[in-house]
Design an enzyme around this catalytic site. Sequence first.
Site, PDB file in Angstrom:
ATOM      1  N   GLU A  96      32.258  47.857  48.324  1.00  0.00           N
ATOM      2  CA  GLU A  96      33.496  47.891  47.534  1.00  0.00           C
ATOM      3  C   GLU A  96      33.274  48.735  46.279  1.00  0.00           C
ATOM      4  OE1 GLU A  96      36.467  47.990  47.070  1.00  0.00           O
ATOM      5  OE2 GLU A  96      37.339  45.981  46.973  1.00  0.00           O
ATOM      6  N   ASP A  97      34.366  49.229  45.704  1.00  0.00           N
ATOM      7  CA  ASP A  97      34.225  50.026  44.475  1.00  0.00           C
ATOM      8  C   ASP A  97      34.047  49.125  43.252  1.00  0.00           C
ATOM      9  OD1 ASP A  97      36.871  49.104  44.473  1.00  0.00           O
ATOM     10  OD2 ASP A  97      37.775  51.076  44.139  1.00  0.00           O
ATOM     11  N   ILE A  98      34.925  48.129  43.106  1.00  0.00           N
ATOM     12  CA  ILE A  98      34.840  47.275  41.918  1.00  0.00           C
ATOM     13  C   ILE A  98      35.386  45.881  42.217  1.00  0.00           C
ATOM     14  CG2 ILE A  98      37.085  48.044  40.979  1.00  0.00           C
ATOM     15  CD1 ILE A  98      35.745  47.881  38.155  1.00  0.00           C
ATOM     16  N   ILE A  99      34.769  44.885  41.616  1.00  0.00           N
ATOM     17  CA  ILE A  99      35.327  43.534  41.662  1.00  0.00           C
ATOM     18  C   ILE A  99      35.862  43.237  40.268  1.00  0.00           C
ATOM     19  CG2 ILE A  99      34.898  41.094  42.105  1.00  0.00           C
ATOM     20  CD1 ILE A  99      32.831  41.970  44.182  1.00  0.00           C
ATOM     21  N   ASP A 100      37.162  43.029  40.238  1.00  0.00           N
ATOM     22  CA  ASP A 100      37.889  42.879  38.983  1.00  0.00           C
ATOM     23  C   ASP A 100      38.293  41.404  38.862  1.00  0.00           C
ATOM     24  OD1 ASP A 100      39.324  43.729  36.699  1.00  0.00           O
ATOM     25  OD2 ASP A 100      41.095  44.222  37.862  1.00  0.00           O
ATOM     26  N   THR A 101      39.491  41.042  39.282  1.00  0.00           N
ATOM     27  CA  THR A 101      39.858  39.618  39.264  1.00  0.00           C
ATOM     28  C   THR A 101      39.093  38.840  40.342  1.00  0.00           C
ATOM     29  OG1 THR A 101      41.655  39.869  40.859  1.00  0.00           O
ATOM     30  CG2 THR A 101      42.227  40.152  38.531  1.00  0.00           C
ATOM     31  N   GLY A 102      38.657  39.538  41.374  1.00  0.00           N
ATOM     32  CA  GLY A 102      37.949  38.902  42.489  1.00  0.00           C
ATOM     33  C   GLY A 102      38.869  38.578  43.654  1.00  0.00           C
TER      34      GLY A 102
HETATM   35  P1  5GP Z   1      40.588  42.647  42.201  1.00  0.00           P
HETATM   36  O1  5GP Z   1      41.269  42.130  43.428  1.00  0.00           O
HETATM   37  O2  5GP Z   1      39.133  42.279  42.104  1.00  0.00           O
HETATM   38  O3  5GP Z   1      41.335  42.314  40.952  1.00  0.00           O
HETATM   39  O4  5GP Z   1      40.727  44.219  42.239  1.00  0.00           O
HETATM   40  C1  5GP Z   1      39.962  44.994  43.045  1.00  0.00           C
HETATM   41  C2  5GP Z   1      40.602  46.357  43.199  1.00  0.00           C
HETATM   42  O5  5GP Z   1      41.377  46.751  42.077  1.00  0.00           O
HETATM   43  C3  5GP Z   1      39.513  47.381  43.316  1.00  0.00           C
HETATM   44  O6  5GP Z   1      39.099  47.538  44.641  1.00  0.00           O
HETATM   45  C4  5GP Z   1      40.154  48.620  42.747  1.00  0.00           C
HETATM   46  O7  5GP Z   1      40.827  49.306  43.764  1.00  0.00           O
HETATM   47  C5  5GP Z   1      41.166  48.095  41.744  1.00  0.00           C
HETATM   48  N1  5GP Z   1      40.653  48.183  40.368  1.00  0.00           N
HETATM   49  C6  5GP Z   1      40.219  47.176  39.580  1.00  0.00           C
HETATM   50  N2  5GP Z   1      39.834  47.628  38.376  1.00  0.00           N
HETATM   51  C7  5GP Z   1      40.019  48.967  38.400  1.00  0.00           C
HETATM   52  C8  5GP Z   1      39.802  50.007  37.435  1.00  0.00           C
HETATM   53  O8  5GP Z   1      39.343  49.815  36.300  1.00  0.00           O
HETATM   54  N3  5GP Z   1      40.116  51.263  37.829  1.00  0.00           N
HETATM   55  C9  5GP Z   1      40.619  51.535  39.063  1.00  0.00           C
HETATM   56  N4  5GP Z   1      40.896  52.811  39.354  1.00  0.00           N
HETATM   57  N5  5GP Z   1      40.841  50.580  39.995  1.00  0.00           N
HETATM   58  C10 5GP Z   1      40.541  49.319  39.655  1.00  0.00           C
END
Ligand code: 5GP
Length: 172
Positions: A96-102
């Site tokens: 995955e690229d990033i885990i943000d909220t999860g």
């Molecule tokens: P989550 O479900 O963990 O909140 O979000 C995951 C997805 O949100 C990531 O796979 C990515 O596509 C997007 N995302 C979260 N933070 C960023 C950020 O800082 N920049 C970008 N471009 N995408 C993000």
Amino acid sequence: MYSNFKELISKEELDKRIAELAEQIDKDYEGKEITIICVMRGAVFFTVELTLKMKTKLKYEFITISSYAGTDTTGEVTLRTDLRDSIEGKDVLIVEDIIDTGRSMKYLLEHLRSKNPRTLKVCTLASKPERREVEVPIDYLGFEVPNKYIVGFGFDIDNNYRNLPYVASLEG
Ligand code: 5GP
């Protein structure tokens, strides 16, 4: 560089850390075959760079989910395209690229677990711990990043800027 982009992770830092992750994963999966699941579209660059550095035998699968609109999450995760082949009994690594909220990873883990892989692990280039709403396991982590919107090396703004060779934060 755009004036409101600030370099956060240089190309050299990315190369170095990704090489370390590749070495660690090779060690952990010695003698096995890995099914890599690349999470589209953001993780494409990371998946390519990581797996070009790996020696373990591997197969690729791609999955497309969406959870983001512009620079703010909608909170809702939808599956756009599923895997092509079965992963039953396989050693699976989600890239995955990033885990943000999860939330996206939680969804992916539940979705993929239901397909009965032998093992299921998570590798993510970045994590924003400050933003976490649901806890998810991370087996391999590239970088912890601050609570800022990031672009480049696969990270986009409305599908632009993915091809910046470094990771930048959006300022102001
Ligand atoms: P989550 O479900 O963990 O909140 O979000 C995951 C997805 O949100 C990531 O796979 C990515 O596509 C997007 N995302 C979260 N933070 C960023 C950020 O800082 N920049 C970008 N471009 N995408 C993000």
